[in-house]
Scaffold this motif. Structure first.
Motif, mmCIF file in Angstrom:
data_model
loop_
_atom_site.group_PDB
_atom_site.id
_atom_site.type_symbol
_atom_site.label_atom_id
_atom_site.label_comp_id
_atom_site.label_asym_id
_atom_site.label_seq_id
_atom_site.Cartn_x
_atom_site.Cartn_y
_atom_site.Cartn_z
ATOM 1 N N VAL A 155 38.213 41.563 33.398
ATOM 2 C CA VAL A 155 38.915 42.811 33.729
ATOM 3 C C VAL A 155 39.057 42.898 35.245
ATOM 4 O O VAL A 155 38.395 42.169 35.986
ATOM 5 N N PRO A 156 39.926 43.782 35.749
ATOM 6 C CA PRO A 156 40.119 43.889 37.200
ATOM 7 C C PRO A 156 38.816 44.155 37.963
ATOM 8 O O PRO A 156 37.946 44.904 37.497
ATOM 9 N N VAL A 157 38.713 43.501 39.123
ATOM 10 C CA VAL A 157 37.543 43.637 39.990
ATOM 11 C C VAL A 157 37.982 43.855 41.430
ATOM 12 O O VAL A 157 39.102 43.499 41.814
ATOM 13 N N ALA A 158 37.076 44.413 42.219
ATOM 14 C CA ALA A 158 37.217 44.466 43.675
ATOM 15 C C ALA A 158 35.921 43.894 44.241
ATOM 16 O O ALA A 158 34.835 44.399 43.944
ATOM 17 N N PHE A 159 36.045 42.815 45.002
ATOM 18 C CA PHE A 159 34.886 42.148 45.575
ATOM 19 C C PHE A 159 34.981 42.261 47.087
ATOM 20 O O PHE A 159 35.910 41.745 47.701
ATOM 21 N N THR A 160 34.021 42.967 47.662
ATOM 22 C CA THR A 160 34.029 43.209 49.099
ATOM 23 C C THR A 160 32.967 42.343 49.762
ATOM 24 O O THR A 160 31.788 42.400 49.393
ATOM 25 N N THR A 161 33.404 41.544 50.733
ATOM 26 C CA THR A 161 32.482 40.749 51.544
ATOM 27 C C THR A 161 32.489 41.338 52.950
ATOM 28 O O THR A 161 33.165 42.344 53.208
ATOM 29 N N LYS A 162 31.803 40.691 53.885
ATOM 30 C CA LYS A 162 31.789 41.190 55.271
ATOM 31 C C LYS A 162 33.182 41.154 55.904
ATOM 32 O O LYS A 162 33.498 41.979 56.737
ATOM 33 N N GLN A 163 34.025 40.198 55.469
ATOM 34 C CA GLN A 163 35.347 40.056 56.072
ATOM 35 C C GLN A 163 36.474 40.632 55.220
ATOM 36 O O GLN A 163 37.494 41.056 55.750
ATOM 37 N N ASP A 164 36.351 40.597 53.903
ATOM 38 C CA ASP A 164 37.502 40.854 53.048
ATOM 39 C C ASP A 164 37.194 41.790 51.890
ATOM 40 O O ASP A 164 36.042 41.941 51.471
ATOM 41 N N VAL A 165 38.286 42.362 51.370
ATOM 42 C CA VAL A 165 38.251 43.026 50.074
ATOM 43 C C VAL A 165 39.186 42.217 49.188
ATOM 44 O O VAL A 165 40.388 42.137 49.454
ATOM 45 N N ILE A 166 38.634 41.586 48.165
ATOM 46 C CA ILE A 166 39.408 40.709 47.295
ATOM 47 C C ILE A 166 39.533 41.379 45.934
ATOM 48 O O ILE A 166 38.534 41.690 45.287
ATOM 49 N N ASN A 167 40.771 41.620 45.525
ATOM 50 C CA ASN A 167 41.028 42.191 44.203
ATOM 51 C C ASN A 167 41.491 41.078 43.280
ATOM 52 O O ASN A 167 42.156 40.141 43.708
ATOM 53 N N GLY A 168 41.167 41.201 42.022
ATOM 54 C CA GLY A 168 41.581 40.188 41.065
ATOM 55 C C GLY A 168 41.409 40.665 39.644
ATOM 56 O O GLY A 168 40.997 41.795 39.389
ATOM 57 N N ASN A 169 41.729 39.779 38.720
ATOM 58 C CA ASN A 169 41.648 40.102 37.295
ATOM 59 C C ASN A 169 40.602 39.248 36.599
ATOM 60 O O ASN A 169 40.851 38.630 35.584
ATOM 61 N N GLY A 170 39.417 39.203 37.158
ATOM 62 C CA GLY A 170 38.319 38.466 36.573
ATOM 63 C C GLY A 170 37.348 38.049 37.651
ATOM 64 O O GLY A 170 37.668 38.083 38.850
ATOM 65 N N PHE A 171 36.155 37.651 37.215
ATOM 66 C CA PHE A 171 35.113 37.289 38.174
ATOM 67 C C PHE A 171 34.128 36.358 37.491
ATOM 68 O O PHE A 171 33.785 36.548 36.333
ATOM 69 N N ASP A 172 33.667 35.339 38.218
ATOM 70 C CA ASP A 172 32.629 34.417 37.774
ATOM 71 C C ASP A 172 31.679 34.177 38.930
ATOM 72 O O ASP A 172 32.130 33.974 40.060
ATOM 73 N N SER A 173 30.373 34.178 38.647
ATOM 74 C CA SER A 173 29.420 33.909 39.708
ATOM 75 C C SER A 173 28.035 33.656 39.131
ATOM 76 O O SER A 173 27.709 34.146 38.056
ATOM 77 N N ASN A 174 27.232 32.917 39.896
ATOM 78 C CA ASN A 174 25.815 32.840 39.549
ATOM 79 C C ASN A 174 25.170 34.151 39.993
ATOM 80 O O ASN A 174 25.782 34.966 40.684
ATOM 81 N N SER A 175 23.940 34.366 39.611
ATOM 82 C CA SER A 175 23.290 35.648 39.890
ATOM 83 C C SER A 175 23.011 35.878 41.367
ATOM 84 O O SER A 175 22.839 37.013 41.803
ATOM 85 N N LYS A 176 23.005 34.819 42.163
ATOM 86 C CA LYS A 176 22.753 34.963 43.595
ATOM 87 C C LYS A 176 24.040 35.124 44.409
ATOM 88 O O LYS A 176 23.997 35.257 45.629
ATOM 89 N N PHE A 177 25.190 35.089 43.756
ATOM 90 C CA PHE A 177 26.500 35.225 44.388
ATOM 91 C C PHE A 177 26.784 34.104 45.388
ATOM 92 O O PHE A 177 27.595 34.257 46.285
ATOM 93 N N THR A 178 26.144 32.944 45.236
ATOM 94 C CA THR A 178 26.391 31.850 46.171
ATOM 95 C C THR A 178 27.676 31.096 45.852
ATOM 96 O O THR A 178 28.199 30.392 46.712
ATOM 97 N N ASN A 179 28.184 31.226 44.632
ATOM 98 C CA ASN A 179 29.484 30.630 44.308
ATOM 99 C C ASN A 179 30.351 31.633 43.547
ATOM 100 O O ASN A 179 30.909 31.319 42.504
ATOM 101 N N ALA A 180 30.481 32.809 44.116
ATOM 102 C CA ALA A 180 31.284 33.866 43.499
ATOM 103 C C ALA A 180 32.761 33.502 43.574
ATOM 104 O O ALA A 180 33.243 32.995 44.587
#
Length: 185
Positions: free
Chosen positions: A147-172
């Motif tokens: 489903v749609p997501v908004a992922f905010t990092t220190k540099q960016d706000v990335i919107n998309g229609n899905g998300f995959d990551s390990n629990s530590k967010f090292t390969n989000a």
């Protein structure tokens, strides 16, 4: 002789009835425990939960919830958190990440957690994931949604229609990106 014969017949009949009764009885202890409890009804209800998980004396997580229903009596057991959850997760350096959702279900057999409604994950280093539904596979320590997501990092706000990551967010990875991302040259 007639009396002895009748006595033997009665003994044989008694033995046959007794043996039949023993073989017809099954170990139905679990069924007896469920008498009066419908599988559609929770076997337990907990309110104002403050549960702390520890590992070697160190708190690794703290789960807070207003209400939980325990359906472990179901064929497919689960726990339902209708009052939402707040989960604090602590890493080995005691840095705290936070998971919040309006509703959650934990499925016992599959080790899958379904978070729904205003799901927000804030990592200890400032990354923030917002979505309406997110799954967490406890065995694989993997987060995912379609489903749609908004992922905010220190540099960016990335919107998309899905998300995959390990629990530590090292390969989000945000899927089907719809936002603007800055790239290093």
């Amino acid at each position: 002789m007639n009396k002895a014969r009748t006595y033997n017949i009665l003994n044989i009949v008694t033995v046959i009835i007794t043996v039949t009764m023993f073989f017809s009885c099954n170990d139905n202890f679990n069924q007896v425990q469920k008498i009066g409890v419908s599988e559609n009804e929770p076997i337990g209800i907990a309110e104002n939960i403050n549960l702390k998980y520890t590992d070697s004396g160190r708190v690794t997580a703290n789960l807070l919830s207003a209400k939980m229903f325990d359906y472990s009596n179901s064929d497919f057991p689960f726990n339902e958190f209708t009052g939402g959850i707040t989960l604090y997760v602590f890493d080995k350096e005691n840095k705290k990440s936070t998971v919040v959702s309006d509703y959650a279900i934990v499925y016992d057999k599959t080790d899958l957690i379904d978070l729904q409604g205003h799901v927000v994950i804030t990592t200890h280093d400032g990354n923030v994931l917002k979505t309406e539904q997110l799954y967490y596979d406890q065995k694989r320590e993997w987060l995912f949604t379609n489903v749609p997501v908004a992922f905010t990092t220190k540099q960016d706000v990335i919107n998309g229609n899905g998300f995959d990551s390990n629990s530590k967010f090292t390969n989000a990875e945000v899927l089907e990106v719809t936002g603007i991302i800055s790239l290093d040259d």
